[in-house]
Motif scaffolding. Structure first.
Motif, PDB file in Angstrom:
ATOM      1  N   LEU A 116       0.831  -1.209   0.000  1.00 39.32           N
ATOM      2  CA  LEU A 116       0.000   0.000   0.000  1.00 39.32           C
ATOM      3  C   LEU A 116       0.864   1.258   0.000  1.00 39.32           C
ATOM      4  N   SER A 264       0.944   0.758  -9.557  1.00 33.36           N
ATOM      5  CA  SER A 264       0.168   1.126  -8.377  1.00 33.36           C
ATOM      6  C   SER A 264      -1.168   0.396  -8.353  1.00 33.36           C
ATOM      7  N   PHE A 268      -2.633  -2.225  -5.543  1.00 37.80           N
ATOM      8  CA  PHE A 268      -3.925  -2.007  -4.877  1.00 37.80           C
ATOM      9  C   PHE A 268      -4.829  -3.218  -5.062  1.00 37.80           C
ATOM     10  N   TYR A 272      -6.604  -5.657  -2.231  1.00 37.10           N
ATOM     11  CA  TYR A 272      -8.045  -5.610  -1.998  1.00 37.10           C
ATOM     12  C   TYR A 272      -8.847  -6.668  -2.750  1.00 37.10           C
TER      13      TYR A 272
END
Length: 273
Positions: A116, A264, A268, A272
């Motif tokens: 993160l 990125s 992520f 998630y």
């Protein structure tokens, strides 16, 4: 020592990663850490390295690879007289301190937290590259201490948590305060030395005795990857540089910004999904 049949896929995967990282590093004129870390993360995953240590290993190994390349680059730039030695001397404590603080954070942080952190910083850097304007300036010259010292610490922390040599961050800082880009790039090579050397020892300490690390690892440094990647990236970088000369500076900035957004987004999603 593990059998050759187990080591060979590891070697081939890392060699392929080195080719890609070298080309992209040559194209975008950076040390390659922002490129190596996501590649290492995926390669180590394919090779069965546990998720708990995979991101830590990617960060530490990336910093170890930057050591010789940053030293070589710094010596070359210094011979040309392009390096701001006064700034580097002023950061001789600040930047390594920040990098060691980053290693201490990494020792306590989970793989998810590190991904993160990387994803957020990469996204900020991406928008800086995409929306960058030469007219953006905060001052005519570099600020004085203690602000300048704190900036050095911050560059060390952010770079240590991303496994990068700090070039993009230092270039941004120096150009925002009126320094020419060529001096910023040259000085960034010295910043890379101040980051990568303490970063190497910091990640060695942070991962000492950790379970689940692949063969040829000491702490969060995989020496097989280091030995393979340094010559391959150095060999491939000139080819990437040739590609870069066929593109404008703006195209390169946009390309690197888009690359960082993709990386990125992947991190992520890995957290998630």
């Amino acid at each position: 020592m593990p059998p050759i049949s187990e080591i060979l896929p590891f070697v081939l995967a890392l060699a392929a990663a080195g080719v890609v990282a070298g080309l992209l590093a040559g194209m975008f004129g950076i040390g390659g850490g922002a490129i190596l870390v996501p590649i290492f993360f995926h390669v180590f995953g394919l090779l069965g390295v546990p998720e708990e240590v995979r991101m830590h290993l990617a960060l530490g190994t990336s910093l170890a690879i930057i050591v010789p390349t940053s030293i070589r680059s710094f010596m070359a730039h210094r011979q040309r007289g392009a390096v701001d030695m006064q700034l580097l001397k002023g950061w001789a404590i600040a930047v390594p301190l920040g990098t060691l603080l980053a290693a201490a954070v990494a020792a306590k942080a989970s793989s998810t937290e590190l991904r993160l952190i990387f994803a957020v910083i990469a996204l900020v850097l991406a928008f800086r590259m995409i929306f960058n304007r030469a007219s953006w300036q905060l001052g005519e010259d570099l600020p004085r201490n203690p602000f300048k010292f704190l900036v050095g610490v911050a560059i060390g922390i952010l770079s240590g948590l991303m496994g990068i040599g700090g070039g993009v961050l230092n270039n941004t800082f120096m150009t925002l305060y009126g320094r020419p880009i060529h001096q910023a790039v040259a000085t960034s090579s010295g910043v890379g030395v101040l980051i990568s050397l303490p970063g190497l020892f910091g990640y060695l300490w942070a991962g000492w005795g950790e379970a689940g690390l692949p063969p040829f690892s000491t702490g969060y440094i995989n020496w097989l990857a280091v030995a393979l990647l340094i010559p391959i990236t150095l060999l491939m970088a000139p080819y990437g540089a040739r590609l870069a000369h066929a593109m404008s500076k703006r195209q390169l900035e946009m390309g690197f910004g888009i690359f960082l957004i993709v990386v990125s987004a992947q991190f992520f999603l890995s957290v998630y999904s």
